[in-house]
Motif scaffolding. Structure first.
Motif, PDB file in Angstrom:
ATOM      1  N   VAL A   1      31.199  -6.567 -11.527  1.00 22.12           N
ATOM      2  CA  VAL A   1      31.244  -5.880 -12.823  1.00 22.12           C
ATOM      3  C   VAL A   1      29.892  -6.018 -13.518  1.00 22.12           C
ATOM      4  CG1 VAL A   1      33.735  -6.060 -13.144  1.00 22.12           C
ATOM      5  CG2 VAL A   1      32.269  -7.949 -13.870  1.00 22.12           C
ATOM      6  N   ASP A   2      28.830  -6.014 -12.712  1.00 24.24           N
ATOM      7  CA  ASP A   2      27.489  -6.239 -13.249  1.00 24.24           C
ATOM      8  C   ASP A   2      26.726  -4.923 -13.407  1.00 24.24           C
ATOM      9  OD1 ASP A   2      27.011  -5.626 -10.597  1.00 24.24           O
ATOM     10  OD2 ASP A   2      26.467  -7.670 -10.032  1.00 24.24           O
ATOM     11  N   ALA A   3      25.435  -5.020 -13.736  1.00 26.71           N
ATOM     12  CA  ALA A   3      24.638  -3.837 -14.052  1.00 26.71           C
ATOM     13  C   ALA A   3      24.560  -2.868 -12.871  1.00 26.71           C
ATOM     14  CB  ALA A   3      23.235  -4.264 -14.481  1.00 26.71           C
ATOM     15  N   GLU A   4      24.454  -3.383 -11.646  1.00 27.39           N
ATOM     16  CA  GLU A   4      24.385  -2.515 -10.476  1.00 27.39           C
ATOM     17  C   GLU A   4      25.668  -1.711 -10.314  1.00 27.39           C
ATOM     18  OE1 GLU A   4      23.787  -3.088  -5.666  1.00 27.39           O
ATOM     19  OE2 GLU A   4      22.661  -4.378  -7.045  1.00 27.39           O
ATOM     20  N   GLU A   5      26.806  -2.363 -10.560  1.00 29.57           N
ATOM     21  CA  GLU A   5      28.085  -1.668 -10.482  1.00 29.57           C
ATOM     22  C   GLU A   5      28.239  -0.683 -11.635  1.00 29.57           C
ATOM     23  OE1 GLU A   5      31.889  -0.554  -9.087  1.00 29.57           O
ATOM     24  OE2 GLU A   5      30.076  -1.363  -8.159  1.00 29.57           O
ATOM     25  N   HIS A   6      27.727  -1.024 -12.818  1.00 28.87           N
ATOM     26  CA  HIS A   6      27.764  -0.080 -13.940  1.00 28.87           C
ATOM     27  C   HIS A   6      27.005   1.195 -13.574  1.00 28.87           C
ATOM     28  CE1 HIS A   6      28.211  -3.649 -16.978  1.00 28.87           C
ATOM     29  NE2 HIS A   6      29.149  -3.622 -16.056  1.00 28.87           N
ATOM     30  N   GLN A   7      25.857   1.024 -12.913  1.00 27.47           N
ATOM     31  CA  GLN A   7      25.068   2.185 -12.490  1.00 27.47           C
ATOM     32  C   GLN A   7      25.880   3.067 -11.553  1.00 27.47           C
ATOM     33  OE1 GLN A   7      21.451   1.138 -10.415  1.00 27.47           O
ATOM     34  NE2 GLN A   7      21.098   3.229  -9.708  1.00 27.47           N
ATOM     35  N   ARG A   8      26.601   2.445 -10.623  1.00 29.84           N
ATOM     36  CA  ARG A   8      27.415   3.221  -9.670  1.00 29.84           C
ATOM     37  C   ARG A   8      28.532   3.956 -10.395  1.00 29.84           C
ATOM     38  NH1 ARG A   8      32.020   3.143  -6.499  1.00 29.84           N
ATOM     39  NH2 ARG A   8      32.832   1.367  -7.662  1.00 29.84           N
ATOM     40  N   GLN A   9      29.231   3.276 -11.290  1.00 27.55           N
ATOM     41  CA  GLN A   9      30.340   3.904 -11.997  1.00 27.55           C
ATOM     42  C   GLN A   9      29.867   5.080 -12.838  1.00 27.55           C
ATOM     43  OE1 GLN A   9      32.958   1.311 -14.175  1.00 27.55           O
ATOM     44  NE2 GLN A   9      33.196  -0.116 -12.490  1.00 27.55           N
TER      45      GLN A   9
ATOM     46  N   PHE B   1      33.985 -13.552 -17.264  1.00 25.91           N
ATOM     47  CA  PHE B   1      33.155 -13.270 -16.099  1.00 25.91           C
ATOM     48  C   PHE B   1      32.876 -14.554 -15.320  1.00 25.91           C
ATOM     49  CE2 PHE B   1      32.126 -10.281 -19.475  1.00 25.91           C
ATOM     50  CZ  PHE B   1      32.203  -9.060 -18.833  1.00 25.91           C
ATOM     51  N   GLN B   2      32.578 -14.371 -14.015  1.00 23.34           N
ATOM     52  CA  GLN B   2      32.111 -15.486 -13.194  1.00 23.34           C
ATOM     53  C   GLN B   2      31.072 -14.961 -12.212  1.00 23.34           C
ATOM     54  OE1 GLN B   2      35.114 -17.152 -10.594  1.00 23.34           O
ATOM     55  NE2 GLN B   2      36.157 -15.188 -10.361  1.00 23.34           N
ATOM     56  N   GLU B   3      30.096 -15.805 -11.884  1.00 22.61           N
ATOM     57  CA  GLU B   3      29.023 -15.405 -10.988  1.00 22.61           C
ATOM     58  C   GLU B   3      29.264 -15.964  -9.594  1.00 22.61           C
ATOM     59  OE1 GLU B   3      24.141 -15.693 -10.573  1.00 22.61           O
ATOM     60  OE2 GLU B   3      25.135 -16.197 -12.465  1.00 22.61           O
ATOM     61  N   ARG B   4      29.068 -15.108  -8.579  1.00 15.67           N
ATOM     62  CA  ARG B   4      29.173 -15.526  -7.181  1.00 15.67           C
ATOM     63  C   ARG B   4      28.067 -14.838  -6.386  1.00 15.67           C
ATOM     64  NH1 ARG B   4      34.611 -13.772  -7.389  1.00 15.67           N
ATOM     65  NH2 ARG B   4      34.228 -12.384  -5.621  1.00 15.67           N
ATOM     66  N   ASP B   5      27.260 -15.625  -5.719  1.00 12.35           N
ATOM     67  CA  ASP B   5      26.211 -15.087  -4.847  1.00 12.35           C
ATOM     68  C   ASP B   5      25.323 -14.076  -5.563  1.00 12.35           C
ATOM     69  OD1 ASP B   5      27.176 -16.609  -2.692  1.00 12.35           O
ATOM     70  OD2 ASP B   5      28.658 -15.074  -2.217  1.00 12.35           O
ATOM     71  N   GLY B   6      25.017 -14.371  -6.817  1.00 17.88           N
ATOM     72  CA  GLY B   6      24.112 -13.516  -7.564  1.00 17.88           C
ATOM     73  C   GLY B   6      24.731 -12.270  -8.151  1.00 17.88           C
ATOM     74  N   ARG B   7      26.043 -12.075  -7.995  1.00 14.75           N
ATOM     75  CA  ARG B   7      26.736 -10.929  -8.572  1.00 14.75           C
ATOM     76  C   ARG B   7      27.755 -11.419  -9.589  1.00 14.75           C
ATOM     77  NH1 ARG B   7      26.311  -6.170  -5.551  1.00 14.75           N
ATOM     78  NH2 ARG B   7      26.875  -5.228  -7.557  1.00 14.75           N
TER      79      ARG B   7
ATOM     80  N   LEU C   1      25.196   1.775  -3.061  1.00 15.29           N
ATOM     81  CA  LEU C   1      25.547   0.759  -4.054  1.00 15.29           C
ATOM     82  C   LEU C   1      26.938   0.199  -3.778  1.00 15.29           C
ATOM     83  CD1 LEU C   1      24.242   2.407  -7.358  1.00 15.29           C
ATOM     84  CD2 LEU C   1      23.241   0.441  -6.159  1.00 15.29           C
ATOM     85  N   TYR C   2      27.863   1.080  -3.413  1.00 14.50           N
ATOM     86  CA  TYR C   2      29.232   0.655  -3.102  1.00 14.50           C
ATOM     87  C   TYR C   2      29.247  -0.285  -1.897  1.00 14.50           C
ATOM     88  CZ  TYR C   2      34.094   1.076  -1.509  1.00 14.50           C
ATOM     89  OH  TYR C   2      35.374   0.814  -1.090  1.00 14.50           O
ATOM     90  N   ALA C   3      28.515   0.074  -0.865  1.00 13.31           N
ATOM     91  CA  ALA C   3      28.487  -0.755   0.344  1.00 13.31           C
ATOM     92  C   ALA C   3      27.932  -2.138   0.043  1.00 13.31           C
ATOM     93  CB  ALA C   3      27.653  -0.075   1.427  1.00 13.31           C
ATOM     94  N   ASN C   4      26.876  -2.207  -0.749  1.00 13.43           N
ATOM     95  CA  ASN C   4      26.303  -3.507  -1.085  1.00 13.43           C
ATOM     96  C   ASN C   4      27.256  -4.330  -1.949  1.00 13.43           C
ATOM     97  OD1 ASN C   4      23.820  -3.309   0.305  1.00 13.43           O
ATOM     98  ND2 ASN C   4      22.977  -2.005  -1.306  1.00 13.43           N
ATOM     99  N   SER C   5      28.014  -3.660  -2.817  1.00 11.52           N
ATOM    100  CA  SER C   5      29.008  -4.380  -3.617  1.00 11.52           C
ATOM    101  C   SER C   5      30.154  -4.875  -2.749  1.00 11.52           C
ATOM    102  CB  SER C   5      29.548  -3.470  -4.730  1.00 11.52           C
ATOM    103  OG  SER C   5      28.561  -3.213  -5.705  1.00 11.52           O
ATOM    104  N   MET C   6      30.536  -4.069  -1.755  1.00 10.76           N
ATOM    105  CA  MET C   6      31.650  -4.428  -0.892  1.00 10.76           C
ATOM    106  C   MET C   6      31.289  -5.541   0.093  1.00 10.76           C
ATOM    107  SD  MET C   6      34.705  -3.421  -1.084  1.00 10.76           S
ATOM    108  CE  MET C   6      35.796  -2.232  -1.828  1.00 10.76           C
ATOM    109  N   LYS C   7      30.013  -5.845   0.227  1.00 14.63           N
ATOM    110  CA  LYS C   7      29.619  -6.936   1.121  1.00 14.63           C
ATOM    111  C   LYS C   7      30.302  -8.237   0.711  1.00 14.63           C
ATOM    112  CE  LYS C   7      25.325  -7.141   2.356  1.00 14.63           C
ATOM    113  NZ  LYS C   7      23.862  -7.401   2.370  1.00 14.63           N
ATOM    114  N   ALA C   8      30.445  -8.435  -0.607  1.00 16.98           N
ATOM    115  CA  ALA C   8      31.112  -9.653  -1.093  1.00 16.98           C
ATOM    116  C   ALA C   8      32.568  -9.695  -0.659  1.00 16.98           C
ATOM    117  CB  ALA C   8      31.014  -9.723  -2.615  1.00 16.98           C
ATOM    118  N   VAL C   9      33.219  -8.539  -0.570  1.00 20.36           N
ATOM    119  CA  VAL C   9      34.608  -8.477  -0.103  1.00 20.36           C
ATOM    120  C   VAL C   9      34.679  -8.831   1.374  1.00 20.36           C
ATOM    121  CG1 VAL C   9      36.608  -6.974   0.204  1.00 20.36           C
ATOM    122  CG2 VAL C   9      35.174  -6.741  -1.832  1.00 20.36           C
ATOM    123  N   LEU C  10      33.800  -8.253   2.170  1.00 16.29           N
ATOM    124  CA  LEU C  10      33.812  -8.530   3.607  1.00 16.29           C
ATOM    125  C   LEU C  10      33.534  -9.999   3.903  1.00 16.29           C
ATOM    126  CD1 LEU C  10      31.868  -5.385   4.860  1.00 16.29           C
ATOM    127  CD2 LEU C  10      34.294  -5.882   5.203  1.00 16.29           C
ATOM    128  N   GLN C  11      32.739 -10.646   3.071  1.00 17.27           N
ATOM    129  CA  GLN C  11      32.380 -12.040   3.312  1.00 17.27           C
ATOM    130  C   GLN C  11      33.521 -13.010   3.038  1.00 17.27           C
ATOM    131  OE1 GLN C  11      28.895 -12.187   0.814  1.00 17.27           O
ATOM    132  NE2 GLN C  11      27.491 -11.795   2.518  1.00 17.27           N
TER     133      GLN C  11
END
Length: 341
Positions: free
Chosen positions: A71-79, A51-57, A294-304
């Motif tokens: 692949v963190d707890a917020e994403e686990h909740q979504r999955q 694992f690696q941490e970026r911008d708090g995720r 939850l998906y949109a907030n996770s995808m913010k890292a992709v857009l950035q």
């Protein structure tokens, strides 16, 4: 205390002479030998290395995998939430003749491989329903339970690389929401065809990369901010990670392999938001909207990381506004199942 998570040893394995009844040179009971050169247990102190941490995720640290989501707890909740919602949407844990295929047969060990298993919830649900079947949940990081039931094993593997299972050793390969983890789906299907026995089953379940309107009207006009968000996601994934939307193309890919027959497809539409009048669909829409936020907030890292860096926050906020206020938005789920020739 041992952690029941496994990974492939880093050396070449000649799969041509492997026993097709045992994908791991395993013992008679179907479990891996303690001395196997192919699959080794992951020591507890190695787990953080994946694992690696970026911008708090938290993200996977495997450089060759294009998978972009955390692949963190917020994403686990979504999955886990999507696992429950998808079961309600399609009416079961799977599509296709799975119960027939996995029916208990004296003297035969059925095996199932779940690609991109994530939290492993699907595997755990299946293992309870089919206790006589051996399940293998495969993912690039160890985020599923580390102490699975007796008929489940979780393994780490990049699904863009060849599998270590023997030819014709698997009865059922399940691939759900893996399109962002694979650049060459055709190559993946060749490997799936290799490990499936004749008559074995492949099931794909993928969400479309664009929302739609239930009445067939133009989503770009009715929900322009939602359309803009997914347009930016699609372009960023293509430019930065080499990932194309392929959900609707999988049946054609299966045909092109010439390894599959009885290819059957379905489409299911999940409401996003509380606009349906039917109480059950209204509740599904409310819960699905929460998953999409939850998906949109996770995808913010992709857009950035791409050409929309400066617009990332606005795109996410606009999408959330549309799915919270525009009635009729749906997400399309594409399912395919096919038999190995």
């Amino acid at each position: 205390m041992a952690i029941e998570y496994f990974r492939h040893a880093h050396h070449h394995t000649d799969r041509s002479d492997m026993d097709p009844n045992d994908p791991y040179h395993s013992d008679d009971d179907g479990t891996s030998s303690d001395t196997s050169e192919d699959v080794i247990e992951v020591p507890q102190d190695e787990i953080p290395d994946y694992f690696q941490e970026r911008d708090g995720r938290l993200f996977h640290s495997h450089g060759s995998s294009p998978y972009p989501l955390p692949v963190d707890a917020e994403e686990h909740q979504r999955q886990n939430g999507l696992n429950t919602l998808l079961r309600r949407l399609i009416g079961d844990l799977f599509v296709g003749p799975v119960r027939e295929l996995l029916a208990f047969a004296p003297g035969e060990q059925r095996r199932v491989v779940d690609l991109g298993t994530g939290t492993g919830q699907w595997v755990l649900d299946m293992a309870r329903e089919f206790p006589h079947v051996r399940f293998h949940g495969v993912d690039i990081v160890p985020i599923a339970t580390r102490y699975p039931p007796h008929n489940v094993r979780f393994e780490m593997h990049n699904i863009m690389e060849p599998f270590w299972y023997a030819n014709g050793s698997v009865d059922f390969v399940h691939a759900r929401s893996i399109s962002m983890a694979i650049r060459d789906y055709r190559a993946l299907l060749q490997e799936v065809g290799r490990i499936l026995r004749r008559g074995g089953l492949f099931v794909s379940i993928e969400w479309g990369r664009f929302p739609a309107m239930e009445d067939g009207s133009d989503v770009a006009i009715r929900a322009p901010r939602a359309y803009a968000f997914f347009s930016a996601i699609r372009e960023t994934l293509r430019v930065r990670r080499g990932i194309e939307p392929i959900a609707s193309s999988i049946p054609r890919f299966l045909e092109e392999t010439r390894q599959f027959t009885d290819i059957q497809t379905q489409r299911f539409q999940a409401p996003i938001g509380e606009w349906p009048t039917d109480p059950a669909r209204k509740e599904m829409g409310r819960e699905f909207r929460e998953m999409m936020i939850l998906y949109a907030n996770s995808m913010k890292a992709v857009l950035q990381e791409g050409p929309f860096t400066l617009l990332a926050d606005a795109l996410v906020e606009g999408y959330i506004r549309d799915i919270s206020s525009v009635p009729g938005i749906v997400s399309t789920c594409f399912t395919v199942h096919a038999r190995r020739v």
